[in-house]
Design a protein around this motif. Structure first.
Motif, mmCIF file in Angstrom:
data_model
loop_
_atom_site.group_PDB
_atom_site.id
_atom_site.type_symbol
_atom_site.label_atom_id
_atom_site.label_comp_id
_atom_site.label_asym_id
_atom_site.label_seq_id
_atom_site.Cartn_x
_atom_site.Cartn_y
_atom_site.Cartn_z
ATOM 1 N N VAL A 173 84.435 -20.873 65.031
ATOM 2 C CA VAL A 173 83.197 -20.238 65.512
ATOM 3 C C VAL A 173 82.651 -19.270 64.458
ATOM 4 C CG1 VAL A 173 82.177 -18.768 67.296
ATOM 5 C CG2 VAL A 173 83.748 -20.587 67.945
ATOM 6 N N LEU A 174 83.537 -18.501 63.814
ATOM 7 C CA LEU A 174 83.091 -17.595 62.747
ATOM 8 C C LEU A 174 82.444 -18.372 61.601
ATOM 9 C CD1 LEU A 174 85.983 -14.974 62.441
ATOM 10 C CD2 LEU A 174 83.600 -14.514 63.068
ATOM 11 N N LEU A 175 83.108 -19.439 61.142
ATOM 12 C CA LEU A 175 82.568 -20.243 60.039
ATOM 13 C C LEU A 175 81.266 -20.927 60.434
ATOM 14 C CD1 LEU A 175 85.865 -21.813 58.652
ATOM 15 C CD2 LEU A 175 84.444 -20.079 57.536
ATOM 16 N N SER A 176 81.180 -21.360 61.677
ATOM 17 C CA SER A 176 79.949 -21.995 62.160
ATOM 18 C C SER A 176 78.802 -20.987 62.217
ATOM 19 C CB SER A 176 80.181 -22.594 63.543
ATOM 20 O OG SER A 176 78.983 -23.083 64.092
ATOM 21 N N ASN A 177 79.071 -19.805 62.762
ATOM 22 C CA ASN A 177 78.034 -18.774 62.850
ATOM 23 C C ASN A 177 77.584 -18.291 61.467
ATOM 24 O OD1 ASN A 177 78.127 -18.968 65.613
ATOM 25 N ND2 ASN A 177 79.246 -17.071 65.921
ATOM 26 N N ALA A 178 78.500 -18.342 60.475
ATOM 27 C CA ALA A 178 78.164 -17.926 59.109
ATOM 28 C C ALA A 178 77.438 -19.032 58.342
ATOM 29 C CB ALA A 178 79.429 -17.517 58.361
ATOM 30 N N GLU B 74 77.937 -25.181 75.606
ATOM 31 C CA GLU B 74 76.600 -25.763 75.785
ATOM 32 C C GLU B 74 76.426 -26.333 77.191
ATOM 33 O OE1 GLU B 74 77.871 -25.821 71.605
ATOM 34 O OE2 GLU B 74 78.722 -26.821 73.339
ATOM 35 N N THR B 75 77.486 -26.896 77.732
ATOM 36 C CA THR B 75 77.421 -27.513 79.050
ATOM 37 C C THR B 75 77.152 -26.484 80.137
ATOM 38 O OG1 THR B 75 78.919 -29.272 78.355
ATOM 39 C CG2 THR B 75 78.691 -28.923 80.723
ATOM 40 N N ILE B 76 77.809 -25.323 80.048
ATOM 41 C CA ILE B 76 77.604 -24.314 81.097
ATOM 42 C C ILE B 76 76.594 -23.238 80.694
ATOM 43 C CG2 ILE B 76 79.799 -24.707 82.254
ATOM 44 C CD1 ILE B 76 81.023 -22.414 80.795
ATOM 45 N N GLY B 77 76.058 -23.367 79.472
ATOM 46 C CA GLY B 77 74.974 -22.495 79.049
ATOM 47 C C GLY B 77 75.366 -21.064 78.721
ATOM 48 N N ILE B 78 76.523 -20.883 78.094
ATOM 49 C CA ILE B 78 76.933 -19.538 77.705
ATOM 50 C C ILE B 78 77.280 -19.527 76.218
ATOM 51 C CG2 ILE B 78 77.787 -18.925 80.006
ATOM 52 C CD1 ILE B 78 80.618 -19.416 79.016
ATOM 53 N N SER B 79 77.453 -18.347 75.683
ATOM 54 C CA SER B 79 77.794 -18.186 74.278
ATOM 55 C C SER B 79 79.192 -18.727 73.993
ATOM 56 C CB SER B 79 77.746 -16.695 73.919
ATOM 57 O OG SER B 79 78.429 -16.444 72.713
ATOM 58 N N GLN B 80 79.372 -19.256 72.790
ATOM 59 C CA GLN B 80 80.702 -19.712 72.374
ATOM 60 C C GLN B 80 81.699 -18.560 72.424
ATOM 61 O OE1 GLN B 80 79.570 -21.142 68.495
ATOM 62 N NE2 GLN B 80 79.800 -23.274 69.139
ATOM 63 N N TRP B 81 81.239 -17.359 72.107
ATOM 64 C CA TRP B 81 82.132 -16.197 72.090
ATOM 65 C C TRP B 81 82.629 -15.839 73.479
ATOM 66 C CZ3 TRP B 81 84.639 -15.299 68.008
ATOM 67 C CH2 TRP B 81 84.071 -15.530 66.746
ATOM 68 N N VAL B 82 81.836 -16.122 74.504
ATOM 69 C CA VAL B 82 82.287 -15.877 75.881
ATOM 70 C C VAL B 82 83.415 -16.852 76.217
ATOM 71 C CG1 VAL B 82 81.608 -15.925 78.319
ATOM 72 C CG2 VAL B 82 80.066 -14.926 76.625
ATOM 73 N N VAL B 83 83.257 -18.107 75.823
ATOM 74 C CA VAL B 83 84.314 -19.107 76.038
ATOM 75 C C VAL B 83 85.581 -18.687 75.298
ATOM 76 C CG1 VAL B 83 85.005 -21.507 75.633
ATOM 77 C CG2 VAL B 83 82.696 -20.998 76.438
ATOM 78 N N VAL B 84 85.426 -18.256 74.044
ATOM 79 C CA VAL B 84 86.570 -17.803 73.245
ATOM 80 C C VAL B 84 87.276 -16.650 73.954
ATOM 81 C CG1 VAL B 84 87.237 -16.676 71.080
ATOM 82 C CG2 VAL B 84 85.655 -18.620 71.038
#
Length: 176
Positions: free
Chosen positions: A57-62, A147-157
């Motif tokens: 997620v960090l590498l993707s966001n960067a 994406e399926t539940i419509g929240i931030s990746q960081w919330v899932v993490v």
């Protein structure tokens, strides 16, 4: 050898070293995991997943990498899960631990490696048939949980980190 190949080799060597040091290559640990009596392997896997998840997620966001989901195909998941679990139960190794055990010099792991190679070859030969049958059961497309539940990746993490840490405390309480 390309930069990506060298990085992959280095990552694989480090991961193999960690598998060995974590003692997850041991047959007794594999059997303990199958019998739900020793959670060493599960703790190792969850730790690797959580750390890897944060890194991805960090590498993707960067903007260093892009995340591209594989299609979520019900037939592939069911068939693959059954084959993976059956192979692990019969051989006492998952794909990563079989290579690690072979690297430790446990030659009986060659049968697990040979089974993976044979399985890949059989899959390749059967792919045209599987594509119109099992792999056509239900394809949900290239989906991800966030994406399926419509929240931030960081919330899932964060949710997964909290859940896994709670699970680890439970394992420790039960001495698993």
């Amino acid at each position: 050898m390309s930069k990506e190949q060298l990085l992959g080799l280095a990552t694989g060597v480090v991961f193999g070293f960690l598998l060995q040091k974590g003692r997850v290559l041991r047959f007794d640990k594999q059997v303990g995991a199958m019998l739900l009596k020793d959670m060493t392997i599960l703790k190792f896997m969850f730790s690797a997943i959580l750390v890897g998840m944060v890194g991805i997620v960090l590498l993707s966001n960067a903007g260093v990498i892009s995340i591209s989901h594989k299609p979520m195909n019900l037939g592939a998941v069911l068939l693959g899960g059954i084959l993976f679990g059956s192979g692990w139960a019969v051989m006492g190794f998952c794909p990563g631990t079989s290579i690690g055990a072979l690297g430790e010099g446990r030659w009986h792991a060659i049968f697990a490696v040979a089974g993976m190679v044979a399985g890949a070859a059989i899959y390749a030969e059967l792919y045209p048939f599987l594509k119109t049958t099992v792999l056509a059961w239900k394809d949900f497309g290239k989906i991800g949980l966030a994406e399926t539940i419509g929240i931030s990746q960081w919330v899932v993490v964060a949710i997964l980190w909290v859940g896994v840490i709670a699970l680890f405390f439970r394992f420790e309480k039960k001495r698993l």
